[in-house]
Design an enzyme around this catalytic site. Sequence first.
Site, PDB file in Angstrom:
ATOM      1  CE  LYS A  13      -5.584  -5.216   3.704  1.00 53.78           C
ATOM      2  NZ  LYS A  13      -5.736  -5.366   2.240  1.00 53.78           N
ATOM      3  NE  ARG A  86      -1.291 -10.493   2.613  1.00 56.71           N
ATOM      4  CZ  ARG A  86      -1.054  -9.190   2.424  1.00 56.71           C
ATOM      5  NH1 ARG A  86      -0.719  -8.401   3.422  1.00 56.71           N
ATOM      6  NH2 ARG A  86      -1.165  -8.674   1.236  1.00 56.71           N
ATOM      7  NE  ARG A 125      -1.967  -0.318  -4.435  1.00 62.53           N
ATOM      8  CZ  ARG A 125      -2.114  -1.294  -3.524  1.00 62.53           C
ATOM      9  NH1 ARG A 125      -2.964  -1.146  -2.529  1.00 62.53           N
ATOM     10  NH2 ARG A 125      -1.451  -2.418  -3.636  1.00 62.53           N
ATOM     11  NE  ARG A 158       2.432  -2.709  -3.682  1.00 62.81           N
ATOM     12  CZ  ARG A 158       1.671  -3.196  -2.707  1.00 62.81           C
ATOM     13  NH1 ARG A 158       1.090  -2.370  -1.841  1.00 62.81           N
ATOM     14  NH2 ARG A 158       1.493  -4.483  -2.592  1.00 62.81           N
ATOM     15  NE  ARG A 169      -0.515  -8.058  -4.325  1.00 60.77           N
ATOM     16  CZ  ARG A 169      -0.787  -6.767  -4.502  1.00 60.77           C
ATOM     17  NH1 ARG A 169      -0.811  -6.242  -5.713  1.00 60.77           N
ATOM     18  NH2 ARG A 169      -1.023  -6.004  -3.474  1.00 60.77           N
TER      19      ARG A 169
HETATM   20  P1  AMP Z   1       0.592  -5.653   0.793  1.00 60.36           P
HETATM   21  O1  AMP Z   1       1.281  -4.333   0.632  1.00 60.36           O
HETATM   22  O2  AMP Z   1      -0.109  -5.805   2.109  1.00 60.36           O
HETATM   23  O3  AMP Z   1      -0.316  -5.976  -0.376  1.00 60.36           O
HETATM   24  O4  AMP Z   1       1.743  -6.763   0.800  1.00 60.36           O
HETATM   25  C1  AMP Z   1       2.608  -6.914  -0.304  1.00 60.36           C
HETATM   26  C2  AMP Z   1       3.261  -8.282  -0.276  1.00 60.36           C
HETATM   27  O5  AMP Z   1       4.037  -8.433   0.927  1.00 60.36           O
HETATM   28  C3  AMP Z   1       2.299  -9.465  -0.257  1.00 60.36           C
HETATM   29  O6  AMP Z   1       1.851  -9.814  -1.559  1.00 60.36           O
HETATM   30  C4  AMP Z   1       3.177 -10.563   0.370  1.00 60.36           C
HETATM   31  O7  AMP Z   1       4.123 -11.061  -0.544  1.00 60.36           O
HETATM   32  C5  AMP Z   1       3.946  -9.752   1.428  1.00 60.36           C
HETATM   33  N1  AMP Z   1       3.222  -9.722   2.726  1.00 60.36           N
HETATM   34  C6  AMP Z   1       2.704  -8.634   3.358  1.00 60.36           C
HETATM   35  N2  AMP Z   1       2.125  -8.978   4.528  1.00 60.36           N
HETATM   36  C7  AMP Z   1       2.258 -10.322   4.626  1.00 60.36           C
HETATM   37  C8  AMP Z   1       1.850 -11.285   5.597  1.00 60.36           C
HETATM   38  N3  AMP Z   1       1.149 -10.929   6.708  1.00 60.36           N
HETATM   39  N4  AMP Z   1       2.161 -12.592   5.378  1.00 60.36           N
HETATM   40  C9  AMP Z   1       2.864 -12.966   4.289  1.00 60.36           C
HETATM   41  N5  AMP Z   1       3.256 -12.110   3.328  1.00 60.36           N
HETATM   42  C10 AMP Z   1       2.969 -10.797   3.477  1.00 60.36           C
END
Ligand code: AMP
Length: 217
Positions: A13, A86, A125, A158, A169
């Site tokens: 994404k 989400r 990654r 990360r 996740r």
């Molecule tokens: P991402 O980089 O999108 O994989 O997000 C990393 C982490 O940030 C996720 O595993 C959640 O802990 C938090 N996070 C990001 N976006 C959201 C969201 N829309 N709702 C809740 N937690 C989020």
Amino acid sequence: MRLIFLGPPGAGKGTQARVLERRFGAAQISTGDILRRHRADGTDLGKQAEGYMQRGELVPDDVIIHMIVGELDQHPSGFIMDGFPRTVAQAEALDAMLTRKGWPIDAVVLFDADRATLISRLSARWSNPRSGRTYNSVTNPPKKAGIDDDDGGPLVQRVDDRPETVAKRLDVYDVQTRPLVDYYRKVGKLVEVDALQNVSDVAGQLLRSIRMEPAGH
Ligand code: AMP
């Protein structure tokens, strides 16, 4: 252009959001990147989010929704939501905000791939914490290992891309986020791309599905 990108971690994404951002100037709103910046800056929001992120859980809806209100206001001419909504509660809150503003969504793009592919992509990654740009050390490596092509600074892996957290996740996605596929399908906004393809083929399919010209044509 107002798009929502939906799909599990590792589906591409963020990479595709940056392709569209470069080509159309539509702003990528990545809630994960925003939260990581807050953590790096040591803000209250960053501290609140930290434990959830480290465990691979979702940050509570009220915190995220509050954060997105401020972001939306900065992008009246369009955006690509990457990583938000989400949960169904987040999607309902977003619908209400966009209805109030008179800003309908053009499409919700679903990126999907099998679990084994997602796990292998996440473990390969590397990302630039300053810009959010990501690489895959196998399929899309930087010119010099560990160094960003754009700013010459270090790339990082990360902490939440470690195998135990990745599994969590992906489970969280299945339980809390996957219901959004039906949510958006019902309102006729969902388009799907095959996220197993390479970056430029995904971009081509994505642009055709939202009726924009494929890149480079
Ligand atoms: P991402 O980089 O999108 O994989 O997000 C990393 C982490 O940030 C996720 O595993 C959640 O802990 C938090 N996070 C990001 N976006 C959201 C969201 N829309 N709702 C809740 N937690 C989020």
